[in-house]
Design a protein around this motif. Structure first.
Motif, PDB file in Angstrom:
ATOM      1  N   ASP A  64      -1.139 -49.478  28.365  1.00 44.61           N
ATOM      2  CA  ASP A  64      -2.451 -49.205  28.952  1.00 44.61           C
ATOM      3  C   ASP A  64      -3.148 -48.022  28.282  1.00 44.61           C
ATOM      4  N   GLY A  65      -2.988 -47.908  26.979  1.00 38.98           N
ATOM      5  CA  GLY A  65      -3.638 -46.828  26.244  1.00 38.98           C
ATOM      6  C   GLY A  65      -2.972 -45.474  26.381  1.00 38.98           C
ATOM      7  N   ARG A  66      -1.800 -45.419  27.001  1.00 41.41           N
ATOM      8  CA  ARG A  66      -1.050 -44.174  27.166  1.00 41.41           C
ATOM      9  C   ARG A  66       0.176 -44.208  26.290  1.00 41.41           C
ATOM     10  N   THR A  67       0.368 -43.173  25.512  1.00 44.65           N
ATOM     11  CA  THR A  67       1.583 -43.107  24.703  1.00 44.65           C
ATOM     12  C   THR A  67       2.727 -42.586  25.555  1.00 44.65           C
ATOM     13  N   TRP A  68       3.912 -43.034  25.249  1.00 45.18           N
ATOM     14  CA  TRP A  68       5.101 -42.585  25.956  1.00 45.18           C
ATOM     15  C   TRP A  68       6.265 -42.511  24.976  1.00 45.18           C
ATOM     16  N   THR A  69       7.245 -41.718  25.354  1.00 41.96           N
ATOM     17  CA  THR A  69       8.507 -41.657  24.620  1.00 41.96           C
ATOM     18  C   THR A  69       9.630 -41.597  25.642  1.00 41.96           C
ATOM     19  N   TYR A  70      10.789 -42.039  25.213  1.00 44.73           N
ATOM     20  CA  TYR A  70      11.977 -41.792  26.027  1.00 44.73           C
ATOM     21  C   TYR A  70      13.152 -41.558  25.107  1.00 44.73           C
ATOM     22  N   GLU A  71      14.064 -40.747  25.598  1.00 48.21           N
ATOM     23  CA  GLU A  71      15.315 -40.474  24.912  1.00 48.21           C
ATOM     24  C   GLU A  71      16.427 -40.727  25.912  1.00 48.21           C
ATOM     25  N   SER A  72      17.417 -41.475  25.498  1.00 42.95           N
ATOM     26  CA  SER A  72      18.576 -41.675  26.361  1.00 42.95           C
ATOM     27  C   SER A  72      19.840 -41.545  25.526  1.00 42.95           C
ATOM     28  N   ALA A  73      20.812 -40.915  26.121  1.00 42.09           N
ATOM     29  CA  ALA A  73      22.088 -40.688  25.446  1.00 42.09           C
ATOM     30  C   ALA A  73      23.157 -40.494  26.510  1.00 42.09           C
ATOM     31  N   SER A  74      24.370 -40.472  26.080  1.00 41.22           N
ATOM     32  CA  SER A  74      25.485 -40.255  26.999  1.00 41.22           C
ATOM     33  C   SER A  74      25.347 -38.898  27.676  1.00 41.22           C
ATOM     34  N   ALA A  75      25.653 -38.867  28.956  1.00 38.07           N
ATOM     35  CA  ALA A  75      25.606 -37.614  29.709  1.00 38.07           C
ATOM     36  C   ALA A  75      26.935 -36.866  29.626  1.00 38.07           C
ATOM     37  N   ALA A  76      27.900 -37.422  28.922  1.00 34.46           N
ATOM     38  CA  ALA A  76      29.230 -36.822  28.838  1.00 34.46           C
ATOM     39  C   ALA A  76      29.209 -35.538  28.018  1.00 34.46           C
ATOM     40  N   THR A  77      30.014 -34.606  28.454  1.00 38.89           N
ATOM     41  CA  THR A  77      30.261 -33.376  27.695  1.00 38.89           C
ATOM     42  C   THR A  77      31.780 -33.235  27.583  1.00 38.89           C
ATOM     43  N   PRO A  78      32.261 -32.379  26.686  1.00 42.00           N
ATOM     44  CA  PRO A  78      33.712 -32.210  26.578  1.00 42.00           C
ATOM     45  C   PRO A  78      34.336 -31.762  27.912  1.00 42.00           C
ATOM     46  N   GLU A  79      33.602 -30.967  28.661  1.00 40.90           N
ATOM     47  CA  GLU A  79      34.130 -30.487  29.941  1.00 40.90           C
ATOM     48  C   GLU A  79      33.993 -31.520  31.056  1.00 40.90           C
ATOM     49  N   ARG A  80      33.027 -32.419  30.930  1.00 39.81           N
ATOM     50  CA  ARG A  80      32.755 -33.398  31.988  1.00 39.81           C
ATOM     51  C   ARG A  80      32.594 -34.789  31.389  1.00 39.81           C
ATOM     52  N   PRO A  81      33.651 -35.527  31.245  1.00 37.67           N
ATOM     53  CA  PRO A  81      33.526 -36.889  30.739  1.00 37.67           C
ATOM     54  C   PRO A  81      32.714 -37.735  31.728  1.00 37.67           C
ATOM     55  N   SER A  82      31.911 -38.623  31.214  1.00 39.08           N
ATOM     56  CA  SER A  82      31.071 -39.449  32.076  1.00 39.08           C
ATOM     57  C   SER A  82      30.643 -40.696  31.318  1.00 39.08           C
ATOM     58  N   LEU A  83      30.450 -41.763  32.046  1.00 36.90           N
ATOM     59  CA  LEU A  83      29.895 -42.981  31.466  1.00 36.90           C
ATOM     60  C   LEU A  83      28.384 -43.045  31.691  1.00 36.90           C
ATOM     61  N   ALA A  84      27.862 -42.139  32.509  1.00 30.75           N
ATOM     62  CA  ALA A  84      26.431 -42.130  32.805  1.00 30.75           C
ATOM     63  C   ALA A  84      25.619 -41.777  31.568  1.00 30.75           C
ATOM     64  N   ARG A  85      24.331 -42.112  31.626  1.00 34.34           N
ATOM     65  CA  ARG A  85      23.421 -41.775  30.539  1.00 34.34           C
ATOM     66  C   ARG A  85      22.357 -40.811  31.066  1.00 34.34           C
TER      67      ARG A  85
END
Length: 115
Positions: A64-85
């Motif tokens: 609709d004439g609006r620019t957008w961006t998204y970034e998605s990546a794993s939410a896991a860190t060495p201290e907190r393993p996770s399957l979430a993004r």
């Protein structure tokens, strides 16, 4: 004549105030529409990312004439393993700062095998 001049001055001030209020109302409606459009676009992107319909990574586009961006990546860190993004969605707004949404979504659904 003095009474007429005072009456004219009061009427002029009242009309100017009414026009100022109307202009302010129009500006607020425009801002609300702008914000609502940005929220709708961000909501659609979020739902598509959540459902795994959009790939992970950094992507950009326009709706609709609006620019957008998204970034998605794993939410896991060495201290907190996770399957979430972890997701950041940014939608351009015409009246004000860009809309930015940070969220966590579940892992992308497994893709169907081609066999």
């Amino acid at each position: 004549t003095v009474h007429a001049m005072v009456g004219l001055a009061v009427t002029t001030i009242a009309v100017a105030a009414a026009v100022g209020l109307a202009a302010n109302a129009v500006a607020r409606v425009s801002q609300a529409r702008d914000r609502l459009t940005a929220v709708r676009i961000a909501g659609d992107l979020y739902e598509e990312i959540y459902a795994g319909e959009r790939p992970d990574g950094r992507h950009a586009g326009a709706t609709d004439g609006r620019t957008w961006t998204y970034e998605s990546a794993s939410a896991a860190t060495p201290e907190r393993p996770s399957l979430a993004r972890q997701v950041r969605i940014t939608v351009d707004r015409r009246n004000g700062a860009d809309l930015v949404i940070d969220a966590f979504v579940p892992p992308a659904p497994a893709t169907a095998s081609s066999s």
